[in-house]
Design an enzyme around this catalytic site. Sequence first.
Site, PDB file in Angstrom:
ATOM      1  N   HIS A 140       0.856  -1.193   0.000  1.00  0.00           N
ATOM      2  CA  HIS A 140       0.000   0.000   0.000  1.00  0.00           C
ATOM      3  C   HIS A 140       0.884   1.233   0.000  1.00  0.00           C
ATOM      4  O   HIS A 140       2.014   1.199   0.477  1.00  0.00           O
ATOM      5  CB  HIS A 140      -0.924  -0.005   1.223  1.00  0.00           C
ATOM      6  CG  HIS A 140      -0.194  -0.102   2.522  1.00  0.00           C
ATOM      7  ND1 HIS A 140       0.261  -1.307   3.032  1.00  0.00           N
ATOM      8  CD2 HIS A 140       0.206   0.853   3.395  1.00  0.00           C
ATOM      9  CE1 HIS A 140       0.896  -1.077   4.172  1.00  0.00           C
ATOM     10  NE2 HIS A 140       0.879   0.226   4.416  1.00  0.00           N
TER      11      HIS A 140
ATOM     12  N   HIS B 254       1.183   5.350   1.024  1.00  0.00           N
ATOM     13  CA  HIS B 254       0.666   6.409   1.890  1.00  0.00           C
ATOM     14  C   HIS B 254       0.687   7.728   1.115  1.00  0.00           C
ATOM     15  O   HIS B 254       1.746   8.103   0.578  1.00  0.00           O
ATOM     16  CB  HIS B 254       1.564   6.589   3.118  1.00  0.00           C
ATOM     17  CG  HIS B 254       1.644   5.395   4.020  1.00  0.00           C
ATOM     18  ND1 HIS B 254       1.078   5.366   5.280  1.00  0.00           N
ATOM     19  CD2 HIS B 254       2.238   4.178   3.857  1.00  0.00           C
ATOM     20  CE1 HIS B 254       1.324   4.202   5.856  1.00  0.00           C
ATOM     21  NE2 HIS B 254       2.034   3.448   5.012  1.00  0.00           N
TER      22      HIS B 254
HETATM   23  P1  AMP Z   1       2.683   0.394   7.070  1.00  0.00           P
HETATM   24  O1  AMP Z   1       3.457   0.741   8.313  1.00  0.00           O
HETATM   25  O2  AMP Z   1       3.246   1.034   5.841  1.00  0.00           O
HETATM   26  O3  AMP Z   1       2.440  -1.092   6.933  1.00  0.00           O
HETATM   27  O4  AMP Z   1       1.284   1.114   7.260  1.00  0.00           O
HETATM   28  C1  AMP Z   1       0.159   0.534   7.819  1.00  0.00           C
HETATM   29  C2  AMP Z   1      -0.821   1.651   8.048  1.00  0.00           C
HETATM   30  O5  AMP Z   1      -2.120   1.093   8.163  1.00  0.00           O
HETATM   31  C3  AMP Z   1      -0.566   2.447   9.330  1.00  0.00           C
HETATM   32  O6  AMP Z   1      -0.329   3.818   8.995  1.00  0.00           O
HETATM   33  C4  AMP Z   1      -1.855   2.275  10.132  1.00  0.00           C
HETATM   34  O7  AMP Z   1      -2.234   3.437  10.811  1.00  0.00           O
HETATM   35  C5  AMP Z   1      -2.858   1.883   9.051  1.00  0.00           C
HETATM   36  N1  AMP Z   1      -3.986   1.075   9.518  1.00  0.00           N
HETATM   37  C6  AMP Z   1      -3.939  -0.026  10.295  1.00  0.00           C
HETATM   38  N2  AMP Z   1      -5.184  -0.519  10.470  1.00  0.00           N
HETATM   39  C7  AMP Z   1      -6.027   0.286   9.765  1.00  0.00           C
HETATM   40  C8  AMP Z   1      -7.440   0.308   9.553  1.00  0.00           C
HETATM   41  N3  AMP Z   1      -8.248  -0.620  10.097  1.00  0.00           N
HETATM   42  N4  AMP Z   1      -7.965   1.292   8.796  1.00  0.00           N
HETATM   43  C9  AMP Z   1      -7.159   2.245   8.259  1.00  0.00           C
HETATM   44  N5  AMP Z   1      -5.823   2.269   8.418  1.00  0.00           N
HETATM   45  C10 AMP Z   1      -5.262   1.309   9.165  1.00  0.00           C
END
Ligand code: AMP
Length: 146
Positions: free
Chosen positions: A106, A108
């Site tokens: 994903h 950001h």
């Molecule tokens: P990463 O560290 O790049 O794997 O990012 C994962 C991101 O997913 C983090 O910024 C979290 O805040 C976000 N995240 C985790 N659970 C959820 C959720 N249920 N809905 C929206 N964002 C989420």
Amino acid sequence: MADTMPVDENCLFCKIVAGLIPCARVYEDEKVLAFLDINPINRGHTLVLPKAHFPSLLELPDSEGESLLRGLRLVAGAVQKQTRCGGFNCIQNNFASAGQVIFHSHWHIIPRFNSDGLPDWPGGAYSDSKEMEELARSINAHILKA
Ligand code: AMP
Ligand code: ZN
């Protein structure tokens, strides 16, 4: 959505894609979903992902590229308009060492403001141009072997 789309039943983002867990949806098309990050770095911080499960950038097939790029551009432009941010970071974490927590690739989109107080990345240096050129050649050799 293709019937053969890769899915991991234990993956949080696959569950969001399947509608089993709610999200604040920003954008959706056949191949891409975008929703607000639940812990935003700045208000409007949005995640953009292929609906199909690919753990990291390294597994992502070329066939996902066009839809993903389109989704990123649409979402980033809309986030910028709505938040009136000066700019935005488009960041993707790969593997735990780089801060990846959800192993469904994903991107950001993080709105940025001139005085938002977020730190800059530190800039390092090479000892000389020879070291730099050798490193570039060594990395390129892996690409040629692949
Ligand atoms: P990463 O560290 O790049 O794997 O990012 C994962 C991101 O997913 C983090 O910024 C979290 O805040 C976000 N995240 C985790 N659970 C959820 C959720 N249920 N809905 C929206 N964002 C989420
Ligand atoms: Zn997944």
